[in-house]
Design an enzyme around this catalytic site. Structure first.
Site, PDB file in Angstrom:
ATOM      1  N   HIS A  24      31.842  -3.300  -1.896  1.00  0.00           N
ATOM      2  CA  HIS A  24      32.724  -2.722  -0.877  1.00  0.00           C
ATOM      3  C   HIS A  24      34.186  -2.946  -1.257  1.00  0.00           C
ATOM      4  O   HIS A  24      34.996  -2.010  -1.296  1.00  0.00           O
ATOM      5  CB  HIS A  24      32.425  -3.373   0.475  1.00  0.00           C
ATOM      6  CG  HIS A  24      33.369  -2.988   1.569  1.00  0.00           C
ATOM      7  ND1 HIS A  24      33.025  -2.150   2.593  1.00  0.00           N
ATOM      8  CD2 HIS A  24      34.662  -3.348   1.804  1.00  0.00           C
ATOM      9  CE1 HIS A  24      34.061  -1.988   3.402  1.00  0.00           C
ATOM     10  NE2 HIS A  24      35.071  -2.720   2.943  1.00  0.00           N
ATOM     11  N   GLU A  25      34.515  -4.190  -1.526  1.00  0.00           N
ATOM     12  CA  GLU A  25      35.897  -4.522  -1.896  1.00  0.00           C
ATOM     13  C   GLU A  25      36.271  -3.913  -3.247  1.00  0.00           C
ATOM     14  O   GLU A  25      37.423  -3.534  -3.468  1.00  0.00           O
ATOM     15  CB  GLU A  25      36.082  -6.045  -1.930  1.00  0.00           C
ATOM     16  CG  GLU A  25      35.872  -6.728  -0.583  1.00  0.00           C
ATOM     17  CD  GLU A  25      36.816  -6.202   0.487  1.00  0.00           C
ATOM     18  OE1 GLU A  25      37.948  -5.802   0.157  1.00  0.00           O
ATOM     19  OE2 GLU A  25      36.421  -6.176   1.666  1.00  0.00           O
ATOM     20  N   HIS A  28      37.607  -0.463  -2.826  1.00  0.00           N
ATOM     21  CA  HIS A  28      39.034  -0.450  -2.495  1.00  0.00           C
ATOM     22  C   HIS A  28      39.883  -0.665  -3.750  1.00  0.00           C
ATOM     23  O   HIS A  28      40.884   0.021  -3.964  1.00  0.00           O
ATOM     24  CB  HIS A  28      39.349  -1.558  -1.482  1.00  0.00           C
ATOM     25  CG  HIS A  28      38.775  -1.333  -0.117  1.00  0.00           C
ATOM     26  ND1 HIS A  28      38.891  -0.150   0.552  1.00  0.00           N
ATOM     27  CD2 HIS A  28      38.088  -2.170   0.711  1.00  0.00           C
ATOM     28  CE1 HIS A  28      38.307  -0.246   1.738  1.00  0.00           C
ATOM     29  NE2 HIS A  28      37.799  -1.462   1.852  1.00  0.00           N
ATOM     30  N   ASP A 205      -1.033  23.017  -0.060  1.00  0.00           N
ATOM     31  CA  ASP A 205      -0.322  23.751  -1.118  1.00  0.00           C
ATOM     32  C   ASP A 205       0.479  24.917  -0.555  1.00  0.00           C
ATOM     33  O   ASP A 205       0.527  26.015  -1.132  1.00  0.00           O
ATOM     34  CB  ASP A 205      -1.314  24.254  -2.174  1.00  0.00           C
ATOM     35  CG  ASP A 205      -2.056  23.132  -2.870  1.00  0.00           C
ATOM     36  OD1 ASP A 205      -1.440  22.059  -3.044  1.00  0.00           O
ATOM     37  OD2 ASP A 205      -3.236  23.305  -3.213  1.00  0.00           O
TER      38      ASP A 205
END
Length: 403
Positions: A24-25, A28, A205
């Site tokens: 996450h960081e 950034h 099918d």
């Protein structure tokens, strides 16, 4: 041995959470650097510093408490002191769309990670049948009374309705006795009331096939509607439900995209119902029965991960990791400070405000004073901290466990 696997599962799940936070960081950091902003520090964890190293203008490191992380970008607000040499590279001096990209990069990273997890799951253990589709996994050789045992060898003369009718694994039941159905639960409810030859329509099918199934009555233990169980004669045809769908690498992509969409919808619905579920957490702390639908903390999620590992439910384990990433990604975009979504809302507000002022022939307004938003920020932090404390306490004294 089981205890060891459980502990290993808890540690693996906690490690997965830590990796998600780090990425996450990192989202950034990458986008900020891509747009030429100055990133001074990138740390995983909080508290005392364990170690760090410097590469270029950025210090990378690890802190003692693995409960988060941060990416420090120069000039996050116009109130920050910035060295004259760095002003052009300060966050607040960049175009609004660039700021929004950097702020949303953490959540976008969670979404990408969640999708990759689902894609791997689709190609290996399979994606769960989350829509309860009435797809047949196995055709059993016969159906018998519960006293004999559902998996016991077939007794002489035991009926084999599904097998005799020509039902096949992979068939999706779409109608029974002329009544359309869309879920396995509907199929069970209708089938239990049947007796004798009945038309089953299935998709096979891509084509609809009609089959006549001679449904017998057998004894089964079923729920009595009062929380208990009772023995009752019900109709049964001898099939099992397709719990997971496995895909080829090519088919896994669209399947994972569709499943990701479903998880986004469910995550959003869960967030909207979050406040109304808090009283149930308080009751659980006081000794009440823990509702399976109540919020859980990282502690509770890790314990569930341990239970899943102990029981060999690795698909559930992996699915929880994907779900956690989607939840954190969506939650982090809520327009509340100090979440990234709150900062995005402030930046978009400034952009719209200045656009309106320009239309009126006025100059751009002053940057939003974050100091005036501090009281609201503190309220959000207080509420978030209180909810975290409640869920952690509930997960310790009255945890949700896999049965």
């Amino acid at each position: 041995m089981n205890t060891f696997i459980n502990i290993l599962g808890v540690l693996l799940f906690a490690f997965g959470i830590a990796v998600s936070i780090a990425l996450h960081e990192f989202g950034h950091l990458l986008t900020a650097k891509f747009y030429g902003m100055k990133v001074t520090r990138y740390f995983i964890g909080f508290g005392p510093k364990l170690f760090s190293f410097r590469k270029g203008e950025t210090e990378y490191g690890l802190k003692a408490i693995p409960a988060g992380g941060f990416c420090e970008i120069t000039g996050m607000t116009a109130l920050d002191e910035v060295h004259p040499d760095d002003r052009k590279r300060a966050f607040y001096n960049q175009k609004v769309w660039k700021r929004v990209v950097v702020l949303s990069a953490g959540s976008i990273t969670h979404f990408i990670l969640g999708f990759i997890i689902l894609l791997i799951l689709a190609m290996t253990l399979g994606l769960p049948n989350n829509k309860d589709q009435p797809v047949l996994a196995e055709i059993t050789p016969c159906v018998q009374n519960h006293t004999v045992g559902l998996t016991a060898p077939c007794q002489p003369g035991a009926p084999a309705p599904a097998k005799d009718a020509g039902l096949q694994p992979g068939d999706e039941v779409v109608a029974i006795a002329g009544k359309p159905i869309s879920t396995w639960s509907e199929m069970l409810t209708i089938t239990r009331e049947l007796n004798g030859p009945t038309e089953f329509k299935v998709l096979r099918d891509g084509k609809e096939v009609a089959l006549s199934v001679n449904v017998p009555k057998v004894t089964r233990e079923v729920l009595d509607g009062k929380g208990g169980r009772e023995v009752k004669e019900v109709g049964a045809i001898g099939v099992t439900w397709q719990q997971n769908f496995e895909y080829s690498p090519l088919a896994a992509v669209p399947a994972s995209i569709a499943f990701t969409g479903d998880m986004f919808v469910n995550t959003w619905k869960g967030l909207m119902r979050f406040p109304e579920r808090i009283p149930a957490v308080v009751q659980a702390i006081g000794g009440g029965q823990r509702d399976l639908d109540t919020p859980i903390s990282v502690v509770g999620a890790s314990r569930l991960g341990g239970d899943a590992a102990e029981r060999g439910l690795w698909a559930f384990f992996i699915l929880m990791l994907a779900g956690l990433n989607f939840f954190v990604g969506v939650f982090n975009l809520l327009p509340l400070l100090p979440l990234d979504g709150g900062h995005i809302a402030v930046n978009l507000y400034e952009r719209v405000r200045d656009w309106v002022r320009k239309l009126r022939g006025k100059p751009a307004g002053a940057p939003v004073d974050y100091m005036r938003l501090l009281p609201l920020t503190y309220v959000v932090i207080f509420i978030g901290g209180a909810i975290t404390l409640l869920t952690v306490t509930a997960d310790i004294v009255n945890p949700i466990r896999l049965q």
